[in-house]
Enzyme design. Sequence first.
Site, mmCIF file in Angstrom:
data_model
loop_
_atom_site.group_PDB
_atom_site.id
_atom_site.type_symbol
_atom_site.label_atom_id
_atom_site.label_comp_id
_atom_site.label_asym_id
_atom_site.label_seq_id
_atom_site.Cartn_x
_atom_site.Cartn_y
_atom_site.Cartn_z
ATOM 1 N N LYS A 168 7.632 -10.149 7.681
ATOM 2 C CA LYS A 168 8.096 -8.997 8.455
ATOM 3 C C LYS A 168 8.992 -9.395 9.627
ATOM 4 O O LYS A 168 9.889 -8.623 10.013
ATOM 5 C CB LYS A 168 6.892 -8.184 8.928
ATOM 6 C CG LYS A 168 6.193 -7.437 7.804
ATOM 7 C CD LYS A 168 5.019 -6.624 8.309
ATOM 8 C CE LYS A 168 4.427 -5.760 7.208
ATOM 9 N NZ LYS A 168 4.006 -6.537 6.025
ATOM 10 N N GLU A 213 4.991 -5.027 18.607
ATOM 11 C CA GLU A 213 5.894 -3.880 18.556
ATOM 12 C C GLU A 213 5.312 -2.708 19.338
ATOM 13 O O GLU A 213 4.102 -2.651 19.595
ATOM 14 C CB GLU A 213 6.161 -3.452 17.111
ATOM 15 C CG GLU A 213 6.921 -4.468 16.290
ATOM 16 C CD GLU A 213 7.223 -3.983 14.893
ATOM 17 O OE1 GLU A 213 8.160 -4.529 14.282
ATOM 18 O OE2 GLU A 213 6.530 -3.058 14.407
ATOM 19 N N HIS A 241 -3.600 4.281 6.316
ATOM 20 C CA HIS A 241 -2.340 3.641 5.918
ATOM 21 C C HIS A 241 -2.144 3.575 4.399
ATOM 22 O O HIS A 241 -1.184 2.953 3.937
ATOM 23 C CB HIS A 241 -2.227 2.212 6.500
ATOM 24 C CG HIS A 241 -2.385 2.153 7.989
ATOM 25 N ND1 HIS A 241 -1.447 2.674 8.860
ATOM 26 C CD2 HIS A 241 -3.380 1.645 8.773
ATOM 27 C CE1 HIS A 241 -1.855 2.488 10.109
ATOM 28 N NE2 HIS A 241 -3.029 1.870 10.092
ATOM 29 N N GLU A 273 11.289 1.531 3.609
ATOM 30 C CA GLU A 273 10.339 2.419 4.264
ATOM 31 C C GLU A 273 10.673 2.545 5.749
ATOM 32 O O GLU A 273 10.951 1.546 6.427
ATOM 33 C CB GLU A 273 8.904 1.905 4.080
ATOM 34 C CG GLU A 273 8.477 1.852 2.612
ATOM 35 C CD GLU A 273 6.981 1.742 2.444
ATOM 36 O OE1 GLU A 273 6.298 1.374 3.422
ATOM 37 O OE2 GLU A 273 6.488 2.030 1.341
ATOM 38 N N GLU A 278 9.651 -1.621 6.487
ATOM 39 C CA GLU A 278 9.629 -2.758 5.566
ATOM 40 C C GLU A 278 10.366 -2.393 4.285
ATOM 41 O O GLU A 278 10.708 -1.225 4.063
ATOM 42 C CB GLU A 278 8.198 -3.170 5.243
ATOM 43 C CG GLU A 278 7.384 -2.117 4.517
ATOM 44 C CD GLU A 278 5.957 -2.565 4.239
ATOM 45 O OE1 GLU A 278 5.693 -3.775 4.367
ATOM 46 O OE2 GLU A 278 5.124 -1.718 3.906
ATOM 47 N N ASN A 296 9.795 -2.639 0.179
ATOM 48 C CA ASN A 296 8.909 -2.949 -0.943
ATOM 49 C C ASN A 296 9.780 -3.431 -2.095
ATOM 50 O O ASN A 296 10.543 -2.658 -2.684
ATOM 51 C CB ASN A 296 8.101 -1.731 -1.364
ATOM 52 C CG ASN A 296 7.063 -1.355 -0.320
ATOM 53 O OD1 ASN A 296 7.049 -0.244 0.185
ATOM 54 N ND2 ASN A 296 6.191 -2.289 0.020
ATOM 55 N N ARG A 326 9.754 -3.973 -5.214
ATOM 56 C CA ARG A 326 9.148 -3.688 -6.512
ATOM 57 C C ARG A 326 9.286 -2.202 -6.794
ATOM 58 O O ARG A 326 9.813 -1.445 -5.972
ATOM 59 C CB ARG A 326 7.667 -4.061 -6.511
ATOM 60 C CG ARG A 326 6.903 -3.384 -5.365
ATOM 61 C CD ARG A 326 5.419 -3.577 -5.456
ATOM 62 N NE ARG A 326 4.721 -3.194 -4.240
ATOM 63 C CZ ARG A 326 4.428 -1.950 -3.867
ATOM 64 N NH1 ARG A 326 4.816 -0.932 -4.622
ATOM 65 N NH2 ARG A 326 3.769 -1.708 -2.756
#
Length: 660
Positions: free
Chosen positions: A116, A199, A234, A274, A286, A288, A290
């Site tokens: 990240k 953050e 989440h 996202e 982030e 993903n 896939r």
Amino acid sequence: MIQKLFIANRGEIACRIMRTCERMGIGVVTCHSDADATALHVNASPQSVRIGPAPSVKSYLDGAAIIRAALETGCDALHPGYGFLSESADFAAAVEAAGLIFVGPAPETIESMGDKARAKTIMIEAGVATVPGGSHASDDPAQVAEWLETFEFPALLKPVAGGGGKGMVVLDAPPKGDEITAAIRTAKASFGDGRLLVEQMISAPRHIEVQIFGDGCGNVVHLYDRECSLQRRHQKVIEEAPATNLPETLRQNMIAAAVRGARALNYRNAGTFEFIVDAQGYYFLEVNTRLQVEHPVTEEVTGLDLVEWQLRIASGEKLPLTQDEISYQGHAFESRIYAEDPGAGFQPSSGRITGLAWPMDARVEAGIEDGGYVSPFYDPMIAKIITTGADRPTALAQMTEALTNTRILGVATNLGFLRQLCAATKVAEALANTGFIDANTDSLITPPPLVLLIAAAAAAEIMAQKPKVQGQTSPWSSDAWAGLCDRHQLDPRAPFGRLALAHGDQHAIACVQLIRDSTLWLNIALDGQSHSITATANCCDGMIQGHCGPHDWVAIPDILGVDLIFEGTRHRLSATNTAAQDELDPAARSPLPGVVSALPLRVGDIVAKGDTVAVVEAMKMENALLAPMSGTIDEVNCEMGQQVTAGQILVVITPQTSEA
């Protein structure tokens, strides 16, 4: 084009990939652990290979065994699905090193987006807005504490590895104890990497994502956006496409940022950017690397097959369409069906599926079938239901109906919870954020009154025993209800049957007083009180379904009790000893709507058990109300010619004392 594909996954995504391969004429090989030897994806596959024992670390996470199986079965490509090894850069590299095509992004892309801190740095350089905070990470508690000194709280400690919110720690104030050390320790234990990002905590934002595709040759397109704000801890629960109540300028800027970021990565194959969105704007979260669980909602509104796109790009083809050729129309919802018990803190549920019916007017992506086994070894998501409409209200109404028409017996599921969620005002108005479910869990899990569960279970049990005789509803018929109702030894309080049922440590007696067609009139003794309930029941596809008032239910009785799904939520009611639990009700109640045609007794009169205390005429028949016990008439709550309702108390008796 790929000739033979190895699917390195299980359940509904394996079945989903197979469907596209069959349409495209691509051969398929699936894999399975010992726990999945008879699973749906194995039964549906032309060839399946055992890769290890039940634990995923020894099967679906064993990259070497998977690659070996793919080579031994003559496959030229491998699709990782999602979860398991789908975002492992080392696995993707090993697949390509073995001479197989990896259906997904390049290993270096997976590696860079899996970190990240590195992903954030790349996006900042590409001009993509990110969450306020540093792009550096550390597993030194002193360094993390120093970074926190410059922050306005609440702040977020985020592991650079992992996902799904696991390991994140929210700090509402400067740490005074070992919060930082504990967060580093958790991250290292969970992901093998203890480094943390610091953050700004964005409280209760919306979660919006953009589907992108790239061909690895610099060409990138987007397939619009999805709303994924309905999350529990989440984890996404319901997704939709496109996002609504989103300023168009913000939407276009966010989509452009996703495309810009994908070009910076020279992205290949499917990916999802996202973002979190609040009143100030959007922030990159982030990538993903896939196919996403929620990809069907994008397919529904665009009319495209995302798995086909994956396979074509992996085969070396360019993007199937240009951006100008991609459009969307309508609205789509997806609900994730989990084998879990919302009433028990969403505890996962495993076991044999004893009854299964999917909705007719919805897309269903399932990893189970009737008689199949839900294993305790893997993720509890067992299916997805997708509905599509011309607009959002239509699609949401179709989802509610589809969830209502889904029946899964044998394990607990979140169907009832999903129905409550779809009915929530803020969901209907597209105003929910990522904190909505966690803040409203109690109101989204509302157990029904126990008396209604007892009524539904009793109705199911009685209907399961009902003889298949048409046109016979009288217990006096010699050929009707044989074995259930002996006309020579009728129970005056329950001529159509008496059942003792338990739900946990609560016990009840259900007396079936009348049955007409599919309607049952029941009197239920529970917690010292008597309740009159009307229920409908019908046999359908091996299950019994019906209503208690506006509440729907479906059940399968067995020798130990009744497996009941009441408004989507599973309940197990056990059969108990009737004689041991029986409690006589001192009230004589009308078994059905009718007119009082006889009142032979008055207040103060002595009666014996079984004496007639009133007669109600209904359905062209006279129905005698019999004294449930010996005693004295204490109340007469009706008069001759009076219209009465089912269950209405007509006469109350004071029981005879032992001294008398």
